[in-house]
Design a protein around this motif. Structure first.
Motif, PDB file in Angstrom:
ATOM      1  N   GLY A  42       0.851  -1.180   0.000  1.00  0.00           N
ATOM      2  CA  GLY A  42       0.000   0.000   0.000  1.00  0.00           C
ATOM      3  C   GLY A  42       0.887   1.230   0.000  1.00  0.00           C
ATOM      4  N   TYR A  43       0.362   2.347  -0.481  1.00  0.00           N
ATOM      5  CA  TYR A  43       1.160   3.568  -0.436  1.00  0.00           C
ATOM      6  C   TYR A  43       0.357   4.734   0.103  1.00  0.00           C
ATOM      7  N   SER A  44       1.096   5.730   0.575  1.00  0.00           N
ATOM      8  CA  SER A  44       0.541   7.025   0.950  1.00  0.00           C
ATOM      9  C   SER A  44       1.391   8.085   0.273  1.00  0.00           C
ATOM     10  N   LYS A  45       0.706   9.057  -0.314  1.00  0.00           N
ATOM     11  CA  LYS A  45       1.392  10.140  -1.021  1.00  0.00           C
ATOM     12  C   LYS A  45       0.751  11.452  -0.605  1.00  0.00           C
ATOM     13  N   ASN A 103     -10.775  23.271   3.576  1.00  0.00           N
ATOM     14  CA  ASN A 103     -10.174  23.767   4.810  1.00  0.00           C
ATOM     15  C   ASN A 103      -8.854  23.067   5.131  1.00  0.00           C
ATOM     16  N   PHE A 104      -8.214  22.510   4.100  1.00  0.00           N
ATOM     17  CA  PHE A 104      -6.890  21.910   4.240  1.00  0.00           C
ATOM     18  C   PHE A 104      -6.113  22.181   2.955  1.00  0.00           C
ATOM     19  N   ASP A 105      -4.792  22.290   3.069  1.00  0.00           N
ATOM     20  CA  ASP A 105      -3.943  22.580   1.913  1.00  0.00           C
ATOM     21  C   ASP A 105      -3.357  21.321   1.287  1.00  0.00           C
ATOM     22  N   THR A 106      -3.110  20.326   2.120  1.00  0.00           N
ATOM     23  CA  THR A 106      -2.541  19.070   1.648  1.00  0.00           C
ATOM     24  C   THR A 106      -3.326  17.913   2.253  1.00  0.00           C
ATOM     25  N   TYR A 107      -3.234  16.785   1.599  1.00  0.00           N
ATOM     26  CA  TYR A 107      -3.878  15.585   2.107  1.00  0.00           C
ATOM     27  C   TYR A 107      -3.027  14.382   1.729  1.00  0.00           C
ATOM     28  N   ALA A 108      -3.274  13.272   2.378  1.00  0.00           N
ATOM     29  CA  ALA A 108      -2.595  12.026   2.036  1.00  0.00           C
ATOM     30  C   ALA A 108      -3.548  11.214   1.181  1.00  0.00           C
ATOM     31  N   TYR A 109      -3.017  10.749   0.073  1.00  0.00           N
ATOM     32  CA  TYR A 109      -3.788   9.899  -0.825  1.00  0.00           C
ATOM     33  C   TYR A 109      -3.247   8.476  -0.702  1.00  0.00           C
ATOM     34  N   LEU A 110      -4.131   7.542  -0.401  1.00  0.00           N
ATOM     35  CA  LEU A 110      -3.730   6.144  -0.242  1.00  0.00           C
ATOM     36  C   LEU A 110      -4.086   5.349  -1.490  1.00  0.00           C
ATOM     37  N   GLY A 111      -3.242   4.410  -1.822  1.00  0.00           N
ATOM     38  CA  GLY A 111      -3.494   3.552  -2.971  1.00  0.00           C
ATOM     39  C   GLY A 111      -2.591   2.337  -2.952  1.00  0.00           C
ATOM     40  N   GLU A 131      -0.732   1.524   9.285  1.00  0.00           N
ATOM     41  CA  GLU A 131       0.623   2.079   9.204  1.00  0.00           C
ATOM     42  C   GLU A 131       0.688   3.264   8.239  1.00  0.00           C
ATOM     43  N   LEU A 132      -0.052   3.194   7.146  1.00  0.00           N
ATOM     44  CA  LEU A 132      -0.094   4.318   6.209  1.00  0.00           C
ATOM     45  C   LEU A 132      -0.764   5.535   6.841  1.00  0.00           C
ATOM     46  N   SER A 138       1.025   9.146   7.579  1.00  0.00           N
ATOM     47  CA  SER A 138       0.401  10.404   7.175  1.00  0.00           C
ATOM     48  C   SER A 138       0.266  11.357   8.356  1.00  0.00           C
ATOM     49  N   LYS A 139      -0.174  10.840   9.492  1.00  0.00           N
ATOM     50  CA  LYS A 139      -0.288  11.672  10.692  1.00  0.00           C
ATOM     51  C   LYS A 139       1.075  12.196  11.129  1.00  0.00           C
ATOM     52  N   ASP A 140       2.104  11.364  11.036  1.00  0.00           N
ATOM     53  CA  ASP A 140       3.460  11.795  11.391  1.00  0.00           C
ATOM     54  C   ASP A 140       3.938  12.940  10.506  1.00  0.00           C
ATOM     55  N   LYS A 141       3.358  13.065   9.312  1.00  0.00           N
ATOM     56  CA  LYS A 141       3.685  14.161   8.386  1.00  0.00           C
ATOM     57  C   LYS A 141       2.751  15.352   8.603  1.00  0.00           C
TER      58      LYS A 141
END
Length: 151
Positions: A66-69, A79-87, A107-108, A112-115
Motif C-alpha cells: 500500500g502507499y501514501s502520497k 479547509n486543508f492545503d494538503t492531504y494524504a492519498y492512499l493507494g 501504518e499508512l 500520514s499523521k506523522d507528516k
C-alpha cells in the motif's frame, strides 16, 4: 508479520502486485484498454520524501502493499492545503482474510499523521463491495460518486 518500507529491490514483486490490482479492477471499468496497464510510478513513490510504499512480509515473502502520497489540494475552498492519498492496496489472494490490509492501512495512516496530515483520502470502485466495507470499517466515509455516460 513485518511491515516495512519498500525499496528498489522490491520493484519486481511490486510490479506483479500492480498487475494484480489492475486485473481485479478490470471488471469494474469497461474503459480499460487491452494489454498491460500501469497505474503507478513505483520507483518515484519509493524515492520521494512525500510518499511511502509499505509492504508486509511473512516468512520473508512479500504478501501485501500500500502507499501514501502527500498531495496538494486542487481547489481554494477546502479547509486543508494538503492531504494524504492512499493507494496500491494489495494482498496476495492466499493471504487475504488475515487482517494484513488493515495492518498496512493503519501504518499508512500513522505515516500520514506523522507528516502532520489530517485529511486522508482514497478511491475505490463502488462495486468492489469487500474493499468498500473494509474502508468503512477503518473509518472512511463516502464523499463523492463519479458517474459516467458513454454515448
Amino acid at each position: 508479520m513485518i511491515v516495512r518500507e519498500a525499496t528498489e529491490q522490491d520493484l519486481t514483486i511490486l510490479l506483479e502486485f500492480e498487475q494484480g490490482i489492475v486485473s481485479a479492477e478490470k471488471p469494474f471499468n469497461s474503459t480499460f484498454i487491452d494489454g498491460e496497464i500501469h497505474y503507478y510510478d513505483l520507483l518515484t513513490l519509493i524515492q520521494s520524501e512525500d510518499s511511502t510504499i509499505l509492504i508486509a512480509e511473512e516468512n520473508n515473502e512479500i504478501v501485501a502493499s500500500g502507499y501514501s502520497k502527500i498531495k496538494k489540494t486542487e481547489n481554494s475552498y477546502s479547509n486543508f492545503d494538503t492531504y494524504a492519498y492512499l493507494g496500491f492496496m494489495y494482498v496476495k489472494p492466499e493471504h487475504r482474510g488475515k487482517g494484513i490490509n488493515k495492518l498496512i492501512l493503519d501504518e499508512l495512516i500513522n505515516w500520514s499523521k506523522d507528516k502532520d496530515i489530517s485529511e486522508i483520502r482514497l478511491e475505490v470502485y463502488d462495486q468492489n463491495e469487500p474493499a468498500v466495507k473494509a474502508y468503512k470499517k477503518a473509518g472512511f466515509e463516502s464523499l463523492i460518486l463519479t458517474m459516467r455516460l458513454k454515448t
